[in-house]
Write a protein that holds these residues in place. Structure first.
Motif, PDB file in Angstrom:
ATOM      1  N   LYS A 120      44.792  -8.378   4.663  1.00  0.00           N
ATOM      2  CA  LYS A 120      45.917  -9.180   4.159  1.00  0.00           C
ATOM      3  C   LYS A 120      45.692 -10.661   4.438  1.00  0.00           C
ATOM      4  N   HIS A 121      46.064 -11.499   3.470  1.00  0.00           N
ATOM      5  CA  HIS A 121      46.036 -12.943   3.699  1.00  0.00           C
ATOM      6  C   HIS A 121      47.095 -13.281   4.749  1.00  0.00           C
ATOM      7  N   PHE A 122      46.767 -14.183   5.647  1.00  0.00           N
ATOM      8  CA  PHE A 122      47.643 -14.392   6.817  1.00  0.00           C
ATOM      9  C   PHE A 122      49.032 -14.886   6.451  1.00  0.00           C
ATOM     10  N   GLU A 123      49.189 -15.506   5.283  1.00  0.00           N
ATOM     11  CA  GLU A 123      50.531 -15.997   4.917  1.00  0.00           C
ATOM     12  C   GLU A 123      51.357 -14.937   4.196  1.00  0.00           C
ATOM     13  N   ALA A 124      50.719 -13.879   3.724  1.00  0.00           N
ATOM     14  CA  ALA A 124      51.452 -12.880   2.924  1.00  0.00           C
ATOM     15  C   ALA A 124      52.361 -12.066   3.833  1.00  0.00           C
ATOM     16  N   PRO A 125      53.592 -11.792   3.385  1.00  0.00           N
ATOM     17  CA  PRO A 125      54.507 -11.032   4.248  1.00  0.00           C
ATOM     18  C   PRO A 125      54.018  -9.608   4.502  1.00  0.00           C
ATOM     19  N   ASN A 126      53.296  -9.045   3.553  1.00  0.00           N
ATOM     20  CA  ASN A 126      52.745  -7.691   3.729  1.00  0.00           C
ATOM     21  C   ASN A 126      51.628  -7.488   2.717  1.00  0.00           C
ATOM     22  N   LEU A 127      50.893  -6.383   2.900  1.00  0.00           N
ATOM     23  CA  LEU A 127      49.722  -6.163   2.044  1.00  0.00           C
ATOM     24  C   LEU A 127      50.121  -5.930   0.592  1.00  0.00           C
ATOM     25  N   SER A 128      51.274  -5.262   0.376  1.00  0.00           N
ATOM     26  CA  SER A 128      51.604  -4.987  -1.032  1.00  0.00           C
ATOM     27  C   SER A 128      51.958  -6.269  -1.776  1.00  0.00           C
ATOM     28  N   SER A 129      52.573  -7.229  -1.097  1.00  0.00           N
ATOM     29  CA  SER A 129      52.834  -8.525  -1.749  1.00  0.00           C
ATOM     30  C   SER A 129      51.501  -9.210  -2.059  1.00  0.00           C
ATOM     31  N   ASP A 130      50.596  -9.191  -1.095  1.00  0.00           N
ATOM     32  CA  ASP A 130      49.294  -9.838  -1.298  1.00  0.00           C
ATOM     33  C   ASP A 130      48.554  -9.193  -2.482  1.00  0.00           C
ATOM     34  N   LEU A 131      48.657  -7.864  -2.579  1.00  0.00           N
ATOM     35  CA  LEU A 131      47.984  -7.150  -3.684  1.00  0.00           C
ATOM     36  C   LEU A 131      48.607  -7.509  -5.034  1.00  0.00           C
ATOM     37  N   LYS A 132      49.921  -7.712  -5.014  1.00  0.00           N
ATOM     38  CA  LYS A 132      50.604  -8.104  -6.266  1.00  0.00           C
ATOM     39  C   LYS A 132      50.018  -9.432  -6.769  1.00  0.00           C
ATOM     40  N   TRP A 133      49.842 -10.383  -5.843  1.00  0.00           N
ATOM     41  CA  TRP A 133      49.314 -11.696  -6.257  1.00  0.00           C
ATOM     42  C   TRP A 133      47.828 -11.622  -6.569  1.00  0.00           C
ATOM     43  N   LEU A 134      47.137 -10.708  -5.896  1.00  0.00           N
ATOM     44  CA  LEU A 134      45.714 -10.528  -6.227  1.00  0.00           C
ATOM     45  C   LEU A 134      45.587 -10.006  -7.657  1.00  0.00           C
ATOM     46  N   LYS A 135      46.455  -9.072  -7.994  1.00  0.00           N
ATOM     47  CA  LYS A 135      46.439  -8.538  -9.371  1.00  0.00           C
ATOM     48  C   LYS A 135      46.746  -9.662 -10.364  1.00  0.00           C
ATOM     49  N   HIS A 136      47.659 -10.556  -9.962  1.00  0.00           N
ATOM     50  CA  HIS A 136      48.012 -11.674 -10.845  1.00  0.00           C
ATOM     51  C   HIS A 136      46.776 -12.549 -11.113  1.00  0.00           C
ATOM     52  N   LYS A 137      45.960 -12.766 -10.067  1.00  0.00           N
ATOM     53  CA  LYS A 137      44.739 -13.575 -10.267  1.00  0.00           C
ATOM     54  C   LYS A 137      43.818 -12.886 -11.271  1.00  0.00           C
ATOM     55  N   VAL A 138      43.720 -11.571 -11.145  1.00  0.00           N
ATOM     56  CA  VAL A 138      42.852 -10.816 -12.066  1.00  0.00           C
ATOM     57  C   VAL A 138      43.444 -10.869 -13.482  1.00  0.00           C
ATOM     58  N   ASP A 139      44.757 -10.728 -13.571  1.00  0.00           N
ATOM     59  CA  ASP A 139      45.401 -10.786 -14.896  1.00  0.00           C
ATOM     60  C   ASP A 139      45.210 -12.156 -15.554  1.00  0.00           C
ATOM     61  N   GLN A 140      45.094 -13.192 -14.735  1.00  0.00           N
ATOM     62  CA  GLN A 140      44.868 -14.540 -15.289  1.00  0.00           C
ATOM     63  C   GLN A 140      43.421 -14.740 -15.725  1.00  0.00           C
ATOM     64  N   GLY A 141      42.530 -13.804 -15.371  1.00  0.00           N
ATOM     65  CA  GLY A 141      41.161 -13.928 -15.881  1.00  0.00           C
ATOM     66  C   GLY A 141      40.055 -13.798 -14.855  1.00  0.00           C
ATOM     67  N   ALA A 142      40.384 -13.483 -13.588  1.00  0.00           N
ATOM     68  CA  ALA A 142      39.305 -13.332 -12.601  1.00  0.00           C
ATOM     69  C   ALA A 142      38.444 -12.123 -12.960  1.00  0.00           C
ATOM     70  N   ASP A 143      37.116 -12.293 -12.828  1.00  0.00           N
ATOM     71  CA  ASP A 143      36.187 -11.218 -13.209  1.00  0.00           C
ATOM     72  C   ASP A 143      35.832 -10.297 -12.052  1.00  0.00           C
ATOM     73  N   TYR A 144      35.869 -10.825 -10.852  1.00  0.00           N
ATOM     74  CA  TYR A 144      35.502  -9.997  -9.694  1.00  0.00           C
ATOM     75  C   TYR A 144      36.136 -10.573  -8.435  1.00  0.00           C
ATOM     76  N   ILE A 145      36.110  -9.771  -7.376  1.00  0.00           N
ATOM     77  CA  ILE A 145      36.735 -10.159  -6.099  1.00  0.00           C
ATOM     78  C   ILE A 145      35.669 -10.126  -4.999  1.00  0.00           C
ATOM     79  N   VAL A 146      35.670 -11.127  -4.134  1.00  0.00           N
ATOM     80  CA  VAL A 146      34.841 -11.092  -2.921  1.00  0.00           C
ATOM     81  C   VAL A 146      35.800 -11.045  -1.741  1.00  0.00           C
ATOM     82  N   THR A 147      35.549 -10.153  -0.795  1.00  0.00           N
ATOM     83  CA  THR A 147      36.519 -10.026   0.298  1.00  0.00           C
ATOM     84  C   THR A 147      36.219 -10.959   1.455  1.00  0.00           C
TER      85      THR A 147
END
Ligand code: FAD
Length: 318
Positions: A183-210
């Motif tokens: 989880k990103h340290f500012e995110a209130p919880n992992l599911s919120s962080d995942l929601k925004w991660l999905k948003h990045k992908v929906d905006q056009g991100a091709d891949y994720i690096v952890t």
């Protein structure tokens, strides 16, 4: 020029890549070349180059007077990418961040990258300026990495900030973004962080690096959660071999990651730096082997300016 997403989609083997930092201002690029040279033996698919934003420093001006100055201690990300491509004939991935940039400055930087033939990017928000504690976007800049991804995707469709600009060149950027198994340290919880991660992908991100992690179980759970939440792009694990006892506290404090008890106890018991490095390499080899066996598309290593431990890990894996 090749795109990272094509490498990831087309390779049957787990690929090798790593991240480097630009040298400190005033230092030669030769040290960076020397550090990268041995790793070329393992045929990296790409090399990431980090971006370091400005910091405030206070210079004494005699008596009690202090002058606040803005400095960038590690400039040169794009120049380094071009130099590495030229010297090693390898794809490079400059990191670009929201912090400190107006949208128009970002657009101009993207135009430069396009002219240089750099078509792979990592799009990040960036952290707060060290002395500020909280991330503050430029008043004309982006608040979140997803907005930066959207701007890049727009340019890929020929849409520039100036709406009067018709028939602009369609850029062809492949976009990586950051993900956080713990989880990103500012995110209130992992599911919120995942929601925004999905948003990045929906905006056009091709891949994720952890972000780096030291317990593979956290990565596997993160990938499962991503898939369950509709994130289907490739996810590249980021790894770092521990190289000093100090990192047991520095890494959790900077990167907000857990170090398993088994690893921290083994490092604490070491009597020399060489022993610490040996433990760090062994742990990283074990992590890498498990991840490779699980079929990850690429293993990405954080070098932080030192290549000897990564060389030893890569020698076992690639
Ligand atoms: P974002 O994706 O914008 O997320 C930041 C936070 O905001 C998260 O908590 C997220 O859940 C939340 N969030 C996102 N969108 C929204 C929204 N619309 N509304 C509300 N909340 C939202 N930093 C550098 O300065 N230079 C580098 O070169 C660099 N390289 C990195 C490479 C990798 C692989 C990683 C993992 C990190 C890197 N970083 C780098 C650090 C990164 O900039 C920080 O972790 C930063 O704090 C977050 O960046 P992000 O792109 O993940 O932000």
């Amino acid at each position: 020029m090749a795109k990272i997403i094509d490498f990831l989609n087309n390779s049957k083997e787990t690929l090798f890549s790593f991240e480097v930092l630009p040298p400190l201002k005033g230092q030669s690029i030769q040290d960076l070349f020397n550090h990268i040279e041995p790793l070329m033996e393992f045929n990296p698919s790409f090399i990431d180059v980090t971006y370091h934003r400005e910091e405030y420093v206070y210079k004494s001006r005699g008596g009690d007077l202090l002058e606040k100055q803005v400095v960038r201690k590690r400039p040169g990300t794009v120049g380094i990418c071009a130099a590495l491509m030229n010297r090693f004939k390898v794809e490079t991935v400059p990191h670009i961040i929201c912090g400190g940039f107006k949208k128009e400055e970002t657009e101009n930087a993207l135009i430069d990258l396009n002219f240089l033939g750099i078509e792979n990017l990592m799009a990040l928000r960036g952290d707060a300026i060290k002395s500020e504690g909280v991330f503050r976007p430029d008043s004309m800049g982006h608040h979140y990495a997803s907005e930066l991804v959207e701007q890049i995707t727009n340019m890929n469709h020929g849409v520039y900030l100036d709406q009067d600009l018709q028939q602009g060149v369609h850029t062809n950027f492949c976009i990586g973004v950051a993900g956080y198994p713990e989880k990103h340290f500012e995110a209130p919880n992992l599911s919120s962080d995942l929601k925004w991660l999905k948003h990045k992908v929906d905006q056009g991100a091709d891949y994720i690096v952890t972000q780096m992690f030291f317990n593979n179980q956290k990565f596997f759970e993160f990938v499962d959660l991503c898939r369950a939440n509709g994130i289907h792009v490739p996810i590249i694990p980021g790894l770092k071999p521990i190289t000093s006892q100090k990192q047991l506290s520095v890494l959790p404090s900077i990167f907000h990651v857990d170090i398993p008890d088994e690893l921290s106890s083994a490092v604490e018991e070491c009597k020399s730096l060489e022993e610490v490095k040996k433990i760090g390499v062994q742990w990283c080899i074990q992590q890498s082997k498990d991840l490779k066996d699980s079929g990850v598309p690429c293993l990405h290593y954080y070098s932080m300016g030192k290549s000897d431990s990564i060389y030893k890990v890569a020698k076992e894996l690639f």
